[in-house]
Scaffold this motif. Structure first.
Motif, short mmCIF file in Angstrom:
data_model
loop_
_atom_site.label_atom_id
_atom_site.label_comp_id
_atom_site.label_asym_id
_atom_site.label_seq_id
_atom_site.Cartn_x
_atom_site.Cartn_y
_atom_site.Cartn_z
N SER A 196 0.48 -2.86 4.50
CA SER A 196 -0.55 -2.49 3.49
C SER A 196 0.06 -1.95 2.20
O SER A 196 -0.63 -2.31 1.22
N GLU A 197 1.13 -1.37 2.21
CA GLU A 197 1.84 -0.83 0.93
C GLU A 197 2.24 -2.14 0.12
O GLU A 197 2.12 -2.09 -1.14
N ALA A 198 3.07 -3.22 0.76
CA ALA A 198 3.42 -4.21 -0.03
C ALA A 198 2.25 -5.09 -0.34
O ALA A 198 1.96 -5.61 -1.88
N ARG A 199 1.19 -5.04 0.25
CA ARG A 199 0.01 -5.82 -0.40
C ARG A 199 -0.88 -5.10 -1.46
O ARG A 199 -1.17 -5.69 -2.26
N LYS A 200 -0.68 -3.71 -1.51
CA LYS A 200 -1.49 -2.96 -2.44
C LYS A 200 -0.47 -2.93 -3.61
O LYS A 200 -0.90 -3.10 -4.71
N ASP A 201 0.82 -2.68 -3.53
CA ASP A 201 1.70 -2.31 -4.71
C ASP A 201 1.91 -3.68 -5.39
O ASP A 201 1.97 -3.54 -6.73
N TRP A 202 2.32 -4.78 -4.62
CA TRP A 202 2.70 -6.02 -5.59
C TRP A 202 1.96 -7.17 -5.25
O TRP A 202 2.34 -8.30 -5.17
N PRO A 250 8.81 -3.34 -12.61
CA PRO A 250 9.42 -2.20 -11.81
C PRO A 250 8.74 -1.08 -11.39
O PRO A 250 8.75 -0.52 -10.41
N GLU A 251 7.63 -0.80 -12.27
CA GLU A 251 6.74 0.38 -11.78
C GLU A 251 5.62 -0.06 -10.81
O GLU A 251 5.09 0.58 -10.14
#
Length: 313
Positions: free
Chosen positions: A286-292, A231-232
């Protein structure tokens, strides 16, 4: 941690393949497929199936209790091209189904919700190339308006009630297993079938229409990866940009001719051209690649060869 999953709209293009993949991960009996009509033979025989109208909150609650469901994947929706013909119907289905499921999660009947958004949230004023996660969002279609509203409802229920709801903005999703269901990017599926069956195809968007696309295998993998993320690590609760490739119908045709040399394409743009023109040509995810740690596997070349091999078999 074992999950019991209910999929609403399991017979659709994404639902069909997502159901089978989830059954292979969590076990057939732990994934309950549902739709307003029966699914194909594989779906009906591989695990539990229930007839459910996604707007019927009481029936959904009954099934959640019956199977002790922990996750709901809400995939039922009216897609872009069809929604333009039935605006009120599309809004009712796309919105009331989501609000019903979010309420069940708020009341702690469900632990986790997945709801798909789409590049349809973007509009003619959105930057076309490498569209960022946060940008101008002014959709010009009924489908886009409902997806934009849905994203903010998801975020609201997360912020206000702590609902663990997760979402992806799918680009055009391409599959050979289920025929498409009324979306603007359907040509990118039809073209392969027509190439194999007839050797020619009349495309309903122009040859230079560039759109972001993704092979179904990647779309399913991304969906499950997001739902399995801690979740985090899920920092965006509206919906994550998602991307894999972008191309024009003409570039698809060139790729298909490597396998079917005499394949011919003609172009006759219809009302769907206007919808396609309002969407981005490429997406920055890039947010999806970075976050998870999202990573796609297929490009136009590898996808084309996989699809043609499967259709020909």
């Amino acid at each position: 941690m074992s999950e019991t999953i209910l999929i609403l709209g399991a017979s659709g293009q994404i639902g069909n393949e997502l159901t089978q993949e989830l059954r292979s991960i969590y076990g057939n009996s732990s994934v309950i497929a549902s739709d307003i009509k029966e699914g194909n033979e594989e779906m009906m025989s591989s695990g539990p199936f229930e007839i459910i109208d996604a707007t019927d909150k009481e029936t959904i609650l009954k099934m959640v209790k019956k199977y002790k469901v922990s996750q709901v994947y809400l995939l039922a929706a009216m897609l872009s091209a069809t929604a333009e013909k039935f605006p009120q119907k599309a809004w009712d289905l796309n919105m009331s189904s989501l609000l019903g499921v979010l309420e069940l999660a708020k009341d702690k009947h469900i632990k986790q919700v997945y709801w798909p958004s789409s590049i349809a949230v973007f509009g003619p004023t959105t930057p076309k190339e490498n569209t960022p996660q946060k940008t101008i969002i002014e959709p010009s279609t009924v489908y886009g308006i409902s997806k934009l509203s849905g994203e903010f409802w998801c975020n609201y229920y997360h912020e206000k009630y702590g609902v663990d709801v997760r979402s992806l903005r799918y680009p055009g999703v391409i599959s050979w297993k289920v025929k498409p269901g009324g979306g603007t990017t359907d040509y990118a599926v039809d073209i392969y079938f027509k190439a194999v069956e007839e050797g020619n195809y009349e495309c309903f968007v122009s040859k230079e229409t560039r759109l972001p696309m993704m092979y179904m295998n990647d779309a399913v993998a991304a969906t499950i990866q997001l739902m399995q993320a801690k979740p985090e690590d899920v920092k965006i609760r509206t919906s994550y940009n998602l991307a894999a490739m972008d191309f024009t119908p003409e570039e698809m045709a060139v790729e298909i001719r490597k396998h079917i040399p005499n394949f011919k394409v003609s172009y006759k743009p219809d009302s769907r051209q206007e919808i396609a023109d309002s969407w981005p040509s490429s997406i920055d995810d890039s947010e999806a690649r970075k976050d998870w740690n999202w990573q796609h596997k297929f490009n136009l070349t590898s996808m084309t060869s996989d699809i043609l091999k499967n259709i020909q078999n």
